[in-house]
Design an enzyme around this catalytic site. Structure first.
Site, mmCIF file in Angstrom:
data_model
loop_
_atom_site.group_PDB
_atom_site.id
_atom_site.type_symbol
_atom_site.label_atom_id
_atom_site.label_comp_id
_atom_site.label_asym_id
_atom_site.label_seq_id
_atom_site.Cartn_x
_atom_site.Cartn_y
_atom_site.Cartn_z
ATOM 1 N N CYS A 151 0.702 -1.179 0.038
ATOM 2 C CA CYS A 151 0.239 -0.111 -0.068
ATOM 3 C C CYS A 151 0.756 1.418 -0.011
ATOM 4 O O CYS A 151 0.629 2.253 -1.051
ATOM 5 C CB CYS A 151 -0.796 0.022 1.254
ATOM 6 S SG CYS A 151 -0.310 -0.738 2.614
ATOM 7 N N HIS A 244 -2.205 6.531 3.932
ATOM 8 C CA HIS A 244 -0.881 6.380 4.329
ATOM 9 C C HIS A 244 0.020 7.627 3.644
ATOM 10 O O HIS A 244 -0.503 7.834 2.365
ATOM 11 C CB HIS A 244 -0.207 4.992 3.725
ATOM 12 C CG HIS A 244 -0.667 3.998 4.289
ATOM 13 N ND1 HIS A 244 -1.523 3.928 5.558
ATOM 14 C CD2 HIS A 244 -0.234 2.410 3.964
ATOM 15 C CE1 HIS A 244 -1.607 2.529 5.705
ATOM 16 N NE2 HIS A 244 -1.080 1.714 5.040
HETATM 17 N N1 LIG Z 1 -4.685 -3.643 4.963
HETATM 18 C C1 LIG Z 1 -4.080 -2.809 3.814
HETATM 19 O O1 LIG Z 1 -4.111 -1.541 3.937
HETATM 20 C C2 LIG Z 1 -3.507 -3.730 2.877
HETATM 21 C C3 LIG Z 1 -3.145 -2.932 1.788
HETATM 22 C C4 LIG Z 1 -2.230 -3.514 0.897
HETATM 23 C C5 LIG Z 1 -1.844 -5.043 1.051
HETATM 24 N N2 LIG Z 1 -2.534 -5.740 1.900
HETATM 25 C C6 LIG Z 1 -2.282 -7.089 1.907
HETATM 26 O O2 LIG Z 1 -3.765 -7.722 1.632
HETATM 27 C C7 LIG Z 1 -3.870 -8.975 2.629
HETATM 28 C C8 LIG Z 1 -5.203 -8.852 3.337
HETATM 29 O O3 LIG Z 1 -4.715 -7.667 4.328
HETATM 30 P P1 LIG Z 1 -5.843 -7.364 5.278
HETATM 31 O O4 LIG Z 1 -5.449 -6.023 5.792
HETATM 32 O O5 LIG Z 1 -7.590 -7.312 4.613
HETATM 33 O O6 LIG Z 1 -6.015 -8.513 6.469
HETATM 34 P P2 LIG Z 1 -7.090 -8.803 7.527
HETATM 35 O O7 LIG Z 1 -7.861 -7.924 7.580
HETATM 36 O O8 LIG Z 1 -6.412 -9.652 8.606
HETATM 37 O O9 LIG Z 1 -7.910 -10.215 6.934
HETATM 38 C C9 LIG Z 1 -7.485 -11.428 6.531
HETATM 39 C C10 LIG Z 1 -8.147 -12.250 5.829
HETATM 40 O O10 LIG Z 1 -7.950 -13.687 5.524
HETATM 41 C C11 LIG Z 1 -8.588 -14.333 6.170
HETATM 42 N N3 LIG Z 1 -8.134 -15.533 6.911
HETATM 43 C C12 LIG Z 1 -7.299 -15.763 8.211
HETATM 44 N N4 LIG Z 1 -6.905 -16.840 8.218
HETATM 45 C C13 LIG Z 1 -7.525 -17.615 7.208
HETATM 46 C C14 LIG Z 1 -7.122 -19.152 6.692
HETATM 47 N N5 LIG Z 1 -6.299 -19.808 7.841
HETATM 48 N N6 LIG Z 1 -7.811 -19.650 5.851
HETATM 49 C C15 LIG Z 1 -8.572 -18.687 5.177
HETATM 50 N N7 LIG Z 1 -8.726 -17.217 5.213
HETATM 51 C C16 LIG Z 1 -8.109 -16.827 6.417
HETATM 52 C C17 LIG Z 1 -9.602 -13.746 7.528
HETATM 53 O O11 LIG Z 1 -10.774 -14.259 7.466
HETATM 54 P P3 LIG Z 1 -11.612 -14.580 8.855
HETATM 55 O O12 LIG Z 1 -12.156 -13.022 9.134
HETATM 56 O O13 LIG Z 1 -12.391 -15.583 8.837
HETATM 57 O O14 LIG Z 1 -10.329 -14.719 9.954
HETATM 58 C C18 LIG Z 1 -9.599 -12.417 6.558
HETATM 59 O O15 LIG Z 1 -10.725 -12.608 5.441
HETATM 60 C C19 LIG Z 1 -2.700 -9.115 3.425
HETATM 61 O O16 LIG Z 1 -1.643 -9.792 2.550
HETATM 62 C C20 LIG Z 1 -2.059 -7.581 3.362
HETATM 63 O O17 LIG Z 1 -0.448 -7.517 3.492
HETATM 64 C C21 LIG Z 1 -3.232 -4.879 2.922
#
Ligand SMILES: NC(=O)c1ccc[n+]([C@@H]2O[C@H](COP(=O)([O-])OP(=O)(O)OC[C@H]3O[C@@H](n4cnc5c(N)ncnc54)[C@H](OP(=O)(O)O)[C@@H]3O)[C@@H](O)[C@H]2O)c1
Length: 355
Positions: A151, A244
């Site tokens: 990001c 950010h």
């Molecule tokens: N947040 C940002 O600003 C941002 C920006 C760019 C890139 N990213 C990237 O995008 C990705 C997601 O980030 P996020 O911030 O959305 O993370 P997050 O809010 O922690 O969401 C994680 C997701 O993965 C699922 N998950 C967790 N454990 C799992 C498992 N064992 N099997 C299947 N699904 C599972 C969760 O489901 P449950 O709800 O069921 O636990 C949830 O849907 C990451 O790689 C991050 O680095 C994030």
């Protein structure tokens, strides 16, 4: 709902990025969220019950009724997967899906630096898509993985792209102030971040120091030759909900005045704009006057898809300095993935993958 929309699977649909994908796909003209995957904690429940919905807009009613499935690569029926999984999960799952012939469009860092995986910002490096052919040769099918950047990298790479083309960037010092939603859901504990700034985010500085060179690199045969400049990055978590901010000091080979920099940033456009893709901002970079950009005021420019740049000044050490802002879960994640999907579709790269 149109029957002709392309069904897609959202992997990690209940997370911070997954929720943005669900919201963006509710009325999308090309793609339809057909399958929602998350962990065993969420599986088997209607999405509206499983998700801790954190967005101001209402949860789309139809998608609220979709039953969330436990993630298993063999279970995904859609031919396109939008991945919002953590890197450790994404590593095997995305590869397995691409091997099954799916188009995987990912937010995760797991495959960003793979030799034959495009790290794509279609305004900047559309030529890198040629790497898809390398992947298809390697796997012997039509499947592929395309990634969008970290990001904060989006803010850095967007601001540097026009400057690098015009003046050749040599060295950059980057300091980021990163929002809470960047840590996902549930995110940073309130007691750790209230009245505080945390000068550490795991893995983040490394990504900011390496991804922009790949994005701004040139295609050399079957791989990308990284652009030849160095970045020093320090990162901070701050108590801001979304957006950010990256403060950049930049040395260029050809000296540039703030006015010259402003002009190349202001006029920057790319293929998504020419193609008028549904998620494309009219102007990918908004150049602002005064003490801007500010997250609360500027993160939602062009529905969160424009990067804002301002406070462009002469730097007494490196020559030029500026501030760049990206909405981390929209242009920095879900919106970037969706724009990549739209652009791949417009370029015919989903042909054969989707019926
Ligand atoms: N947040 C940002 O600003 C941002 C920006 C760019 C890139 N990213 C990237 O995008 C990705 C997601 O980030 P996020 O911030 O959305 O993370 P997050 O809010 O922690 O969401 C994680 C997701 O993965 C699922 N998950 C967790 N454990 C799992 C498992 N064992 N099997 C299947 N699904 C599972 C969760 O489901 P449950 O709800 O069921 O636990 C949830 O849907 C990451 O790689 C991050 O680095 C994030």
């Amino acid at each position: 709902m149109s029957r002709s929309r392309i069904p897609v699977a959202i992997l990690g649909a209940t997370g911070a990025v997954g929720q943005r994908l669900v919201a963006a796909l509710a009325d999308h003209p090309l793609f339809e969220a057909a399958e929602l995957f998350a962990s065993d904690r969420s599986a088997g429940r209607p999405y509206a019950e499983a998700v801790d919905w954190r967005l101001a807009e209402e949860l789309p009613e139809r998608l609220g009724e979709v039953i969330v499935q436990a993630l298993d690569s063999a279970r995904v029926r859609s031919r396109v997967a939008l991945s919002a999984l953590s890197a450790d999960l994404a590593l095997p799952i995305e590869e397995a899906l691409a091997a099954r012939g799916l188009a995987v469009i990912s937010n995760a860092s797991a495959h960003r630096m793979d030799r034959d995986v495009p790290l794509l910002i279609p305004e900047i490096n559309p030529a890198h898509v040629a790497l898809i052919e390398e992947q298809r040769r390697r796997r012997g099918g039509l499947g592929f993985i395309v990634t969008n950047p970290n990001c904060s990298t989006v803010a850095v790479a967007m601001a540097l792209a026009p400057l690098h083309r015009a003046f050749e960037v040599r060295r950059v010092v980057a300091v980021t102030l990163q929002a809470l939603s960047g840590a996902g859901i549930p995110g940073v504990p309130a007691l750790a971040i209230a009245d505080n700034v945390i000068p550490f985010i795991a893995g983040e500085a490394d990504k900011i120091e390496s991804e922009p060179q790949r994005i701004l690199g040139s295609l050399a045969g079957n791989h990308v030759r990284d652009a030849d400049f160095t970045i020093s990055a320090r990162v901070h978590r701050v108590p801001v909900s979304d957006g950010h901010l990256a403060s950049l000091s930049i040395e260029t080979a050809v000296p540039a005045t703030p006015d010259e920099a402003r002009e190349v940033l202001r006029t920057f456009r790319g293929e998504p704009q020419d193609m008028e893709l549904p998620s494309a901002p009219r102007w990918p970079i908004h150049v602002l006057d005064g003490p801007r950009p500010q997250p609360a005021l500027d993160r939602m420019r062009e529905a969160g898809m424009a990067v804002s740049v301002g406070s462009i000044e002469r730097c007494p050490v490196l020559g030029l300095r500026l501030e760049a802002l990206v909405h981390n879960t929209i242009r920095g994640a879900a919106g970037a993935a969706l724009l990549n999907a739209e652009w791949l579709h417009a370029r015919g790269l989903l042909e054969g993958v989707v019926p």
